[in-house]
Enzyme design. Structure first.
Site, PDB file in Angstrom:
ATOM      1  N   ASP A 175      -3.797   5.008  -5.632  1.00 43.37           N
ATOM      2  CA  ASP A 175      -4.097   6.320  -5.053  1.00 43.37           C
ATOM      3  C   ASP A 175      -3.151   7.371  -5.602  1.00 43.37           C
ATOM      4  O   ASP A 175      -2.193   7.812  -4.943  1.00 43.37           O
ATOM      5  CB  ASP A 175      -4.011   6.235  -3.530  1.00 43.37           C
ATOM      6  CG  ASP A 175      -5.047   5.271  -2.960  1.00 43.37           C
ATOM      7  OD1 ASP A 175      -6.024   4.978  -3.677  1.00 43.37           O
ATOM      8  OD2 ASP A 175      -4.871   4.810  -1.824  1.00 43.37           O
TER       9      ASP A 175
ATOM     10  N   HIS B 256     -12.395   9.713  -9.360  1.00 42.87           N
ATOM     11  CA  HIS B 256     -12.400   9.313  -7.952  1.00 42.87           C
ATOM     12  C   HIS B 256     -11.417  10.201  -7.206  1.00 42.87           C
ATOM     13  O   HIS B 256     -10.289  10.409  -7.668  1.00 42.87           O
ATOM     14  CB  HIS B 256     -11.971   7.848  -7.854  1.00 42.87           C
ATOM     15  CG  HIS B 256     -11.915   7.283  -6.458  1.00 42.87           C
ATOM     16  ND1 HIS B 256     -12.876   7.504  -5.512  1.00 42.87           N
ATOM     17  CD2 HIS B 256     -10.997   6.458  -5.873  1.00 42.87           C
ATOM     18  CE1 HIS B 256     -12.566   6.869  -4.399  1.00 42.87           C
ATOM     19  NE2 HIS B 256     -11.428   6.230  -4.583  1.00 42.87           N
TER      20      HIS B 256
ATOM     21  N   GLU C 178      11.560 -31.000 -72.146  1.00 36.48           N
ATOM     22  CA  GLU C 178      10.142 -30.675 -71.960  1.00 36.48           C
ATOM     23  C   GLU C 178       9.196 -31.850 -72.270  1.00 36.48           C
ATOM     24  O   GLU C 178       8.101 -31.842 -71.675  1.00 36.48           O
ATOM     25  CB  GLU C 178       9.766 -29.460 -72.825  1.00 36.48           C
ATOM     26  CG  GLU C 178      10.395 -28.169 -72.362  1.00 36.48           C
ATOM     27  CD  GLU C 178      11.892 -28.103 -72.629  1.00 36.48           C
ATOM     28  OE1 GLU C 178      12.601 -27.484 -71.828  1.00 36.48           O
ATOM     29  OE2 GLU C 178      12.364 -28.683 -73.646  1.00 36.48           O
TER      30      GLU C 178
ATOM     31  N   ASP D 285     -17.394   4.914  -0.963  1.00 36.39           N
ATOM     32  CA  ASP D 285     -16.166   4.399  -0.355  1.00 36.39           C
ATOM     33  C   ASP D 285     -16.464   4.019   1.085  1.00 36.39           C
ATOM     34  O   ASP D 285     -17.633   3.935   1.501  1.00 36.39           O
ATOM     35  CB  ASP D 285     -15.062   5.467  -0.485  1.00 36.39           C
ATOM     36  CG  ASP D 285     -13.661   4.878  -0.512  1.00 36.39           C
ATOM     37  OD1 ASP D 285     -13.387   3.950   0.269  1.00 36.39           O
ATOM     38  OD2 ASP D 285     -12.836   5.340  -1.312  1.00 36.39           O
TER      39      ASP D 285
ATOM     40  N   ASP E 128       0.864  -1.176   0.000  1.00 33.97           N
ATOM     41  CA  ASP E 128       0.000   0.000   0.000  1.00 33.97           C
ATOM     42  C   ASP E 128       0.899   1.225   0.000  1.00 33.97           C
ATOM     43  O   ASP E 128       1.319   1.696   1.060  1.00 33.97           O
ATOM     44  CB  ASP E 128      -0.908  -0.028   1.228  1.00 33.97           C
ATOM     45  CG  ASP E 128      -1.720   1.261   1.377  1.00 33.97           C
ATOM     46  OD1 ASP E 128      -1.878   1.980   0.377  1.00 33.97           O
ATOM     47  OD2 ASP E 128      -2.187   1.534   2.512  1.00 33.97           O
TER      48      ASP E 128
ATOM     49  N   ASP F  32      16.616 -19.806 -72.709  1.00 37.16           N
ATOM     50  CA  ASP F  32      17.318 -19.175 -73.836  1.00 37.16           C
ATOM     51  C   ASP F  32      16.814 -17.753 -74.017  1.00 37.16           C
ATOM     52  O   ASP F  32      16.014 -17.444 -74.925  1.00 37.16           O
ATOM     53  CB  ASP F  32      17.101 -20.001 -75.103  1.00 37.16           C
ATOM     54  CG  ASP F  32      17.690 -21.400 -74.960  1.00 37.16           C
ATOM     55  OD1 ASP F  32      18.554 -21.598 -74.080  1.00 37.16           O
ATOM     56  OD2 ASP F  32      17.272 -22.288 -75.718  1.00 37.16           O
TER      57      ASP F  32
ATOM     58  N   ASP G  82      -6.134  -3.154   7.685  1.00 41.22           N
ATOM     59  CA  ASP G  82      -5.525  -3.422   6.387  1.00 41.22           C
ATOM     60  C   ASP G  82      -6.466  -3.336   5.201  1.00 41.22           C
ATOM     61  O   ASP G  82      -7.680  -3.305   5.344  1.00 41.22           O
ATOM     62  CB  ASP G  82      -4.843  -4.794   6.402  1.00 41.22           C
ATOM     63  CG  ASP G  82      -5.808  -5.948   6.471  1.00 41.22           C
ATOM     64  OD1 ASP G  82      -5.416  -7.027   6.047  1.00 41.22           O
ATOM     65  OD2 ASP G  82      -6.950  -5.760   6.955  1.00 41.22           O
TER      66      ASP G  82
ATOM     67  N   GLU H  38      -3.295  -5.604   0.098  1.00 38.39           N
ATOM     68  CA  GLU H  38      -1.913  -5.868  -0.343  1.00 38.39           C
ATOM     69  C   GLU H  38      -1.220  -6.977   0.470  1.00 38.39           C
ATOM     70  O   GLU H  38      -0.236  -7.515  -0.045  1.00 38.39           O
ATOM     71  CB  GLU H  38      -1.071  -4.588  -0.270  1.00 38.39           C
ATOM     72  CG  GLU H  38      -1.342  -3.644  -1.402  1.00 38.39           C
ATOM     73  CD  GLU H  38      -2.706  -2.966  -1.277  1.00 38.39           C
ATOM     74  OE1 GLU H  38      -3.316  -2.717  -2.327  1.00 38.39           O
ATOM     75  OE2 GLU H  38      -3.152  -2.712  -0.157  1.00 38.39           O
TER      76      GLU H  38
ATOM     77  N   ASP I  38      19.116 -30.670 -70.857  1.00 41.80           N
ATOM     78  CA  ASP I  38      18.422 -29.693 -71.683  1.00 41.80           C
ATOM     79  C   ASP I  38      17.348 -30.412 -72.501  1.00 41.80           C
ATOM     80  O   ASP I  38      17.289 -31.651 -72.537  1.00 41.80           O
ATOM     81  CB  ASP I  38      19.458 -29.024 -72.601  1.00 41.80           C
ATOM     82  CG  ASP I  38      18.944 -27.767 -73.267  1.00 41.80           C
ATOM     83  OD1 ASP I  38      17.837 -27.298 -72.909  1.00 41.80           O
ATOM     84  OD2 ASP I  38      19.647 -27.244 -74.153  1.00 41.80           O
TER      85      ASP I  38
ATOM     86  N   ARG J  38      -7.246  -3.856  -5.918  1.00 41.95           N
ATOM     87  CA  ARG J  38      -6.042  -3.039  -5.921  1.00 41.95           C
ATOM     88  C   ARG J  38      -4.796  -3.900  -5.932  1.00 41.95           C
ATOM     89  O   ARG J  38      -3.853  -3.632  -6.667  1.00 41.95           O
ATOM     90  CB  ARG J  38      -6.037  -2.089  -4.715  1.00 41.95           C
ATOM     91  CG  ARG J  38      -4.945  -1.029  -4.825  1.00 41.95           C
ATOM     92  CD  ARG J  38      -5.085   0.066  -3.794  1.00 41.95           C
ATOM     93  NE  ARG J  38      -4.694  -0.374  -2.455  1.00 41.95           N
ATOM     94  CZ  ARG J  38      -4.559   0.444  -1.419  1.00 41.95           C
ATOM     95  NH1 ARG J  38      -4.828   1.734  -1.565  1.00 41.95           N
ATOM     96  NH2 ARG J  38      -4.195  -0.009  -0.251  1.00 41.95           N
TER      97      ARG J  38
END
Length: 1773
Positions: free
Chosen positions: A545, A603, A1340, A368, A244, A1444, A446, A449, A1337, A529
């Protein structure tokens, strides 16, 4: 009344508090101090940079004597905060045993090394345990081997139920002595967490571990006030212990306990998180290495390392571990008012009424502790708050909520009005924290914390080791029990010493359970908190706070950003400050920014002036601006609520740091005065008094002023925003779709109002977003499915509103009423709204376009929440979704309509006039979903006629979708009734599909009419494949399918010449069919690669392979979309998900096979030409190249060397001396490659040509099907008839007819053919001439006659001229033009007979592997094969040249495009014929091409017969000198290039790399194809045009160095002009990388003998990394057999370190370390020291150039071979 109001909650809390009340657990155990006497220990002190010293005297009072007593090193320095006493090498632990029970666990036992103790009670034996929990999460724990210690009893954290199934993103390396561990990222290889920087200390009450980190970008750790979001790494120590205390800006500990941080590694966005699960008091030191040291006074060391590709991904991992954040009630996102000490309920009501009267949005009122009777919880003051029980009803009447505070402490005093039942029940249940006896309740005052207004207890605290430990972290007051309980107090979980920081966490767990009991099915809102990782699962937090001052308004932002990292997104600060009076200006600015806090509460404290908005006056500027921004907040609450849903489901941050979205921009790394809501809303507040101009950073995106709805021009720069007294900066990012709602004074009312969408278009005129909606207050709506989820997207002027989940009906019958679209460039022609059934055009009154602001407003839409819609505003390509129904030439209206299609002429070039109706295609039938995929039966929509009578439609099809892995999937469409040809190439697919939905990056949806498949990327919800479009066709000889694309950026498809790397989508069509066709525009060339990579608007990437080998075409549409048409086989698609471009290639090559590792010498320069007249010409060329000292490794011979161009026959007239010449050249380190064609001459005298004779015997040649003929399908290629003289004056066709011999074509699918081919090659090597590589070569296959000799193909004419002919070169002459008849038959290895029609495109592929195998068998070495025709997976065995080409300037650019395409095709060893094959080269062009070609992976100068020479020595001395210089650079960097080739072979990385692969978040790179990278680090910018002396090149956003000077380039993230005189190609090295190099020589045989140099280019943080792969350069399977060296290099804070990852190198191939160059050393260097284990440290000679900041030092004199790790440190003045 009071008891009735509170007793239910009280009773529940009493029971639950009992759950956290503790029993006696005993004192911390005392352990005998076995430390040896200091007299026996001489500190072994390392020479390290100051920033790497680990403090050995963290407690006060250090002196030299005390330091030496600890056997530590004493070295005073004059730099602040640097420890004078630091750890020697004597401290730590050693590994005495290690085991690995399975692949995901490692265990080791550790024993303490002999060294003095720091604080006594050291634990001698430890156990180390590591668990690879997931692909991204590593846990390791260190604890006492013999006795249990306290461990955090976390509610959520647990080990996964099953081990990871995918590849790990990290690797753990365990260091034996002293014990240490290194956590590496696996891709790219990067050291993340290295504890070897300091020793492990483990005593009973002092545990310490240090780790070196890869960057200074450290975020998190808490709870403190951090004045900046990014940590200062200059020796900052932060205590962590809940307290705290006031958050007033010091370094002291605050309310929460968060030993967690995120580290952003670099611009890639890759990040990792580190969480220490320990709740004891601790401190954390961050130092410049950068490194972090933990010192905790109890528990165990329980670490989790979380690896992510982005910072957001790390938060995802962390919240998966500790628990996803809760979704707060909708009302809790409203504005809230509170203060301590209203005085009375009447005063509370006054505040409520005055704020109601000003009409400010306002949802929640608090009271509060002043509401309580004498501060006793569960009571209320029955005098001043007499009517408090009715107050909640008073608030509810106006749609507002009421919240009360509860503290954990229960007063021991008596009540004024009756018994204090809370106290009495607590006594009865024994819920209290007790004194050490375990029975006596501990008395104090308290909060959670736990806070106490007396020290420890009303009796004080005993003097023992827990209240006064041997070491106290630097906590506030330096006393553990200050303002809290005695440390020996007892809880159920343990001593308060251990659990103090868990008190708030335990209270949250209890409160959550109580809330469930009290509020039942309704969500409550809890915020706490004091907190610990995991509280975000149930609670929010406020920052404590604070005070009404300008510092605290600033420092709130880093605090909120940190809690988003911690998994607590419901976070805020007390608006206007808690303590002190709040001046109007401060409170006004705070109300503005506070309107964008997730938890938005004003607050303040007792005794200070009111600060609720109305208190400043109803007409005040504060009220006006507060209302304005709170109204914007309430407007955007649906977006904010959706962000909380995404946090809950995906772990995303809500309040987001800028660097999470723009991590590639280093400017964002330290931004902490601005923040984002999610990805899209940028908030820039005013945080200083008297200021109206604020410096802000605008990241690299399109941004719109949210309030003005105007696009701003700024991006990626700092700007000054004018923010007058009533304004803050609010900007919306392009690409966003934000759900919104008309605001009201409370959320109760605003939730009843119509919805709206706010859309901001990005660079691609696209956007996306989503909406989560439920009732706002019920619990568990996500898990129960009681919600609506929308996915919104805009592409191509179409907004798609897709409901992905609909499990909730809103009672208010909500509708989307308005849509705002920012960034629309022109007024739409029309706006169409469709619900999938009907389409309606909006009226003029519903559509408003503001041409000044470029905003489109759509009003009064009435789109019902929970339904799908599309909204289409049409652009110039308004027909771009029209898919061509008549792709053949000659379409007209009659032909079009005969196909059932729509005819509509268009003036847009190439746009189809004939297109499919929307429902054309197939209709979905039965769908079966399993964990591993989906099976779908589909049937042709017979409402439409058949397209082509010659190609029978297949009406019923089967679709099989398989979830191959989390990152890949397959969908196969085929005829289930009749087998069709399928490509016979095996792919490397996962053994088992991915059945766990959460492990997949994608989802798949099936659309019904027309049938289509949608693949959706989960994390972005982008649809990346969408074939639910018209036109799907599946017939015998035409298969057509289209898909919408997620962006305009598509790369790949080959082999054809493309004018740009990124495809132009303006209706371009490319035919694909392997052909002997030189590259030309839209001409199909040598190979087939039906693979593309696509980028997504989210900057992710994916790849798609169509595994089909028939002739095909692909058409691009500007929609964007893509159409495939193939004329056979099936549709067999494979998708890889990336998400990065480089990952796409890695995943693709994992599937098709990793690229071959070429021999080292093949990376040298190569010379060839068709037309060497004799061997003397080659000998002369070799002599001239040597004389010119031009590096050169490989000489070729084309078909000239053959007798009459016949394979395996040497011309013994003109090339008689060639074998001897080859032997001589090879003796000097040169290599030789010969050409081979597949066609085998058939007119030789029997017995004179074994190749043909044995081929006949083995029946290996292609024939007709038996039903047509038993004859070979004869062709003609290069071989001549025997005994003739060729008359070259005749035309080509006549020469072919008169002089060319018949040839037969081997069928390489057959195993017998491969054996025959191998034998011919071995005989040629052993009996005729030696060679090192082969060049194949004409495969294909090419033929000089069409189909067969006589040109009359047997069999089905439809195979030679199919009903649909793709747009191929000479398409009107049939598929057999310049090749074999399509009816020819080939036989697969399994005996299956197939038509050449189906496998033509596989001929080169089938030729390649047998050639590679034969080369290895003949030579016994790796060598290299170069092939002309390729197909996916050819790269496993060969490289490729681009064919080519022509000697023309445009070919330079096109060669770059071609190489980049073959990089993504998985064939990195590629290049073009330097200077061109055909036509006469020009001097300047050839010289520029030599410069460019020096950076081709396959670097060969080659040209054709009858053309002038164009080799480097043919042009004169100047040309030769420039060529020599640029090739010397290539040879210098060959170790780097070879390492890249290894990375390609081992991991699938690209070598020639498009810039977008490294900088994909920078959209400027997406279209760059005039530059390329070697790997990640070398940028090549060549001159590609005639006469230029300056080139314009892009410098990506990183630090770059000029290769020639080492100077830093002064720009980044932009284009710049680069000088390029004729002698220079621009090269730049990227900071952050280490490039290995060697001094060049005439060839690689000699250059490999030179020492290894390193080029270190430091990044902005002074770091770099790199690696070296090295083997013998030519051995077979050296990688597979681990006969290689792999070394990584890392540099940080002036230390270069090598790590040997694999050492299997033979002694003969070892390298000596030589010259090291370091660029970016900003301060003068005083000394350079090399350290090698087992050797004394040695100083190295060095040079430092301050002007360019270059350091050079040479280690050659040390004779250090690099398979041994080393460290080199340079100290600066």
């Amino acid at each position: 009344m009071g008891k009735r109001c509170f007793s239910g909650l009280e009773e529940t809390l009493m029971v639950l508090f009992a759950l956290v009340t503790l029993l006696h657990t005993g004192e911390p155990r005392t352990i005998r101090d076995d430390s040896v006497s200091v007299q026996n220990i001489v500190p072994e002190c390392p020479s390290i940079p100051y920033g790497e010293r680990v403090d050995c005297f963290p407690d006060p009072g250090a002196s030299e004597q005390k330091c030496l007593e600890r056997a530590c090193c004493w070295s005073p320095v004059d730099e602040a905060n640097v420890p004078w006493c630091f750890f020697s090498k004597n401290h730590g632990y050693s590994v005495v045993s290690k085991s690995q029970p399975d692949s995901t666990h490692i265990e080791a036992r550790l024993t303490r090394m002999d060294a003095p103790s720091l604080f006594g009670a050291d634990i001698k034996e430890l156990i180390f345990y590591a668990e690879m929990q997931t692909e991204n999460r590593l846990r390791f724990k260190i604890t006492d081997a013999n006795q249990a210690r306290f461990e955090v009893p976390h509610e959520h954290v647990q080990a996964p139920s099953s081990p990871p199934t995918g590849p790990l993103k990290y690797r753990l390396e365990l260091i034996q002595k002293p014990f240490g561990l290194k956590v590496w990222r696996t891709s790219p290889e990067k050291l993340l967490f290295d504890t070897t920087i300091g020793p492990l200390v483990f005593a009973d009450q002092y545990l310490q571990l240090s780790a070196k980190l890869p960057s200074h970008n450290i975020y998190g750790l808490g709870e403190h006030v951090h004045q900046t979001f990014r940590h200062d790494t200059n020796w900052k120590t932060w205590p962590i212990f809940t307290r705290d205390a006031f958050p007033n800006g010091g370094t002291h500990n605050l309310y929460g306990h968060y030993p967690y941080f995120t580290c952003l590694e670099d611009e890639s966005g890759q990040s990792f998180g580190v969480f220490l699960m320990n709740s004891n008091a601790m401190e954390v030191t961050i130092q410049p290495a950068p490194a972090i040291t933990y010192r905790t006074i109890g528990g165990v060391l329980d670490f989790y390392i979380l690896v992510g590709d982005t910072p957001e991904a790390v938060v995802d991992e962390f919240t998966q571990l500790i628990g996803r954040p809760f979704i707060p009630p909708y009302w809790s996102l409203g504005f809230q008012l509170s203060r301590w000490d209203y005085g009375s309920l009447d005063e509370v009501k006054k505040v409520v009424e005055r704020n109601r009267q000003i009409g400010i949005p306002y949802d929640v009122q608090y009271t509060d502790i002043d509401y309580m009777e004498d501060k006793k919880i569960f009571t209320y003051d029955m005098e001043k708050f007499k009517e408090l029980p009715q107050f909640a009803d008073y608030m509810h009447e106006k749609g507002q909520k009421y919240i009360v505070i509860l503290d954990p402490a229960v007063s021991t005093g008596k009540r004024l009005n009756g018994p204090y039942e809370a106290l009495e029940r607590g006594h009865a249940a024994k819920v209290w924290v007790t004194e050490p006896d375990g029975n006596t309740p501990l008395i104090g005052e308290d909060m959670n914390e736990v806070a106490n207004f007396v020290q420890g207890s009303s009796k004080g605290c005993a003097e023992n080791k827990v209240n006064y430990p041997p070491f106290t972290p630097r906590i506030l007051d330096n006393l553990l029990y200050s303002k809290t309980l005695c440390m020996d107090a007892k809880h159920k979980w343990g001593n308060h010493y251990d659990v103090h920081s868990l008190y708030g966490y335990s209270m949250v767990l209890a409160t959550e359970k109580a809330s469930r009991e009290v509020f039942k099915t309704n969500r409550s809102m809890v915020f706490t908190r004091s907190s610990f990782p995991g509280v975000g699962k149930y609670a929010g937090h406020w920052l404590g706070d604070n005070a009404a001052n300008w510092n605290d308004i600033k420092w709130a932002i880093p605090g909120m950003l940190e809690f988003n990292l911690f998994g607590v997104p419901y976070i805020g600060a007390d608006i206007c400050g808690f303590f002190d009076d709040s001046p109007e200006e401060l409170c006004r600015r705070w109300m503005q920014v506070g309107a964008f806090y997730p938890f938005s509460r004003n607050h303040n404290a007792q005794g200070y002036k009111d600060q609720d908005p109305a208190s400043y006056g109803a007409d005040s500027l504060l009220v006006k601006t507060s209302k304005h921004y709170l109204n914007i907040r309430y407007t955007l609450l649906p977006y904010l609520y959706t962000l909380f849903y995404k946090a809950h489901v995906n772990g995303e941050t809500v309040l987001r740091p800028m660097m999470h979205e723009f991590y590639s921009d280093s400017e964002t790394w330290g931004v902490h005065s601005q923040f984002l809501w999610g990805a899209h809303l940028l908030i820039t507040p005013v945080l200083d008094p008297g200021v109206e101009n604020v410096e802000a950073y605008i990241p690299d995106a399109i941004w719109y002023d949210f309030e003005k709805e105007e696009r701003i021009t700024d991006r990626k720069e700092k700007v000054n925003l004018n923010l007058p007294a009533d304004k803050l900066g609010l900007h919306l990012r392009g690409g966003a779709i934000l759900p919104a709602q008309r605001p009201d004074i409370t959320t109760t009312y605003s939730r009843r109002h119509p919805m709206r969408l706010i859309i901001a278009l990005d660079d691609n005129n696209a956007a996306s977003g989503e909406l989560f909606w439920d009732d706002g207050e019920s619990r568990d709506t996500v898990s129960s499915g009681s919600y609506i989820h929308y996915q919104f997207s805009v592409a191509n002027d179409v907004l798609t509103m897709h409901v992905t989940h609909n499990g909730y009906t809103d009672p208010n019958n909500l509708k989307f009423e308005n849509i705002t679209v920012m960034g629309v460039t022109g007024a739409p022609v029309s706006v169409l709204v469709s619900d999938g059934t009907t389409t309606n055009a909006l009226t003029a009154s519903q559509v408003n376009y503001n041409s000044t602001r470029k905003v489109l407003y759509l009003r009064n839409l009435e789109l019902e929440l929970g339904k799908d819609y599309t909204v289409n505003w049409q652009d110039k390509y308004r027909n771009s979704r029209h898919f061509d129904c008549h792709p053949e030439a000659g379409s007209d209206q009659a032909k079009c309509e005969a196909r059932g299609c729509i005819w509509k002429p268009s003036n847009v070039p190439n746009e189809p006039w004939c297109y499919y109706p929307d429902t054309h295609g197939y209709i979905t039938g039965k769908v079966v979903e399993t964990a591993s995929g989906i099976t779908v039966d589909i049937e042709r929509n017979t409402a439409f006629p058949s397209q082509r009578s010659q190609s029978r439609d297949i009406s019923k099809l089967r679709v099989e979708i398989t979830y191959l892995s989390g990152k890949s999937l397959r969908w196969k469409i085929f005829d289930p009734s009749n087998a069709r040809y399928e490509v016979p190439i095996p792919l490397d697919l996962p053994a088992m599909p991915e059945t766990e939905e959460n492990n997949r990056l994608y989802t798949v949806q099936i659309k019904n009419k027309p049938f289509g498949i949608q693949v959706i990327r989960k994390d972005t919800e982008e649809i990346i494949w969408d074939s639910a479009v018209p036109g799907f066709t599946f017939s015998d000889q035409l298969l057509e399918i289209s898909t919408l694309l997620p962006s305009n950026y598509v790369y790949g498809f080959g082999e054809t010449e493309h004018p740009s790397y990124n495809h132009d989508l303006s209706y371009h069509k490319y035919g694909l069919f392997a052909k002997d066709q030189p590259p030309g525009y839209k001409l199909n060339s040598y190979g087939l690669h039906p693979f593309y990579m696509g980028l997504e608007k989210s900057k992710n990437a994916h790849g798609v392979l169509l595994l089909n080998s028939n002739a095909m075409d692909v058409t691009f549409l500007p929609t964007p979309a893509l159409t495939y048409r193939t004329i056979g086989g099936i549709l067999d698609f494979y998708m890889v998900m990336g998400p990065t471009p480089e990952a796409v290639v890695q995943q693709y090559t994992e599937m098709i096979g990793r690229p071959v590792l070429p021999a080292y010498w093949s990376l040298g320069f190569q010379l060839c030409r068709y037309g060497y007249s004799n061997d003397a010409e080659i000998a002369d060329l070799y002599r001239d190249m040597k004389a010119a000292k031009i590096p050169y490794d490989v000489q070729y011979a084309d078909i000239d060397y053959m007798e009459r161009q016949i394979d395996f026959k040497l011309d013994k007239v003109n090339f008689k001396g060639l074998p001897a010449l080859v032997d001589d050249m090879r003796a000097e380190g040169m290599r030789f490659i010969f050409i081979l064609d597949p066609a085998i001459a058939a007119n030789e005298t029997k017995g004179s040509y074994p190749a043909f004779d044995t081929g006949i015997e083995k029946d290996i040649f292609i024939k007709w099907p038996p039903e047509l003929s038993n004859d070979i399908v004869w062709g003609k290629v290069w071989p001549d008839y025997p005994n003739i003289t060729v008359d070259n004056s005749l035309d080509w066709d006549t020469q072919v007819e008169l002089f060319r011999a018949f040839v037969a074509f081997p069928d390489f699918f057959k195993n017998s053919t491969a054996e025959w081919w191998t034998q011919q090659i071995k005989d040629f090597y052993n009996n005729v001439i030696k060679f090192d590589g082969l060049w194949i070569d004409m495969n294909e296959p090419a033929s000089f006659v069409h189909g067969t000799v006589g040109e009359k193909c047997l069999g089905d004419a439809a195979l030679e001229n199919p009903p649909y002919m793709p747009p191929l070169e000479s398409m009107y002459r049939g598929l057999n033009h310049k090749t074999l008849c399509m009816n020819s038959e080939q036989i697969l290895a399994d005996g299956t007979r197939v038509k050449h029609y189906d496998v033509h495109n596989l001929y080169g592929w089938s030729h390649t592997k047998p050639t590679y195998d034969a080369l290895l068998s003949a030579t016994g070495k790796r060598g290299v094969v170069i092939t002309r025709s390729t197909y996916p997976s050819s790269g496993r065995w060969a490289g490729h040249w681009l064919g080519d080409n022509y000697s023309a300037w445009d070919q330079l650019l096109k060669s770059i495009i071609g190489m980049m395409e073959f990089s993504i095709f998985g064939i990195p060893y590629t290049g073009a014929d330097i200077c061109g094959f055909f036509n006469h080269a020009q001097y300047e062009m050839c010289l520029r091409w030599m410069q460019l070609g020096a950076f081709y992976p396959f670097s060969r100068n080659h040209n054709s017969i009858n053309m002038p020479r164009q080799d480097p020595v043919a042009w004169g001395p100047e040309f030769a000198a420039i060529s020599r210089d640029v090739l010397n650079i290539r040879y210098t960097l060959l170790p780097y290039l070879y390492t890249l080739m290894y990375e390609a072979h081992a991991h699938g990385n690209t070598v020639v790399r498009p810039l977008l692969h490294e900088f994909v978040t920078d959209e400027n790179t997406w279209s760059i194809d005039r530059q390329f990278l070697w790997g990640p680090a070398l940028l090549v910018t060549a001159a590609l045009d005639p006469g230029v002396t300056v080139v314009r090149g892009y410098v990506p956003n990183a630090r770059w160095y000029d290769y020639y000077t080492g100077a830093v380039v002064g720009v980044r993230g932009q284009f710049m002009n680069m000088d390029t005189p004729l002698s220079k190609i621009n090269l730049h090295v990227r900071g952050g990388h280490v490039l290995p190099w060697q001094k060049p020589e005439n060839n690689t045989h000699y250059s490999r003998l030179n020492p290894l140099g390193l080029l270190v280019a430091l990044d902005d943080g002074g770091s770099a990394h790199g690696s070296l792969f090295w083997d013998d350069g030519e051995g077979i399977d050296t990688v597979e057999n681990k006969r290689f060296l792999l070394t990584s290099f890392s540099v940080s804070s002036g230390v270069l370190t090598s790590s040997v990852l694999t050492d299997g190198l033979s002694e003969a191939d070892r390298l000596t370390l030589g010259l090291v160059k370091v660029w970016g050393v900003s301060a003068p260097v005083t000394q350079v020291i090399i350290k090698v284990n087992g050797k004394p440290d040695a100083k190295l000679e060095f040079k430092y150039n301050a002007e360019v900041q270059e350091l050079q030092f040479d280690a050659t004199s040390q004779s250090h071979t690099i398979e041994k790790p080393f460290t080199i440190t340079w100290n600066t003045a």
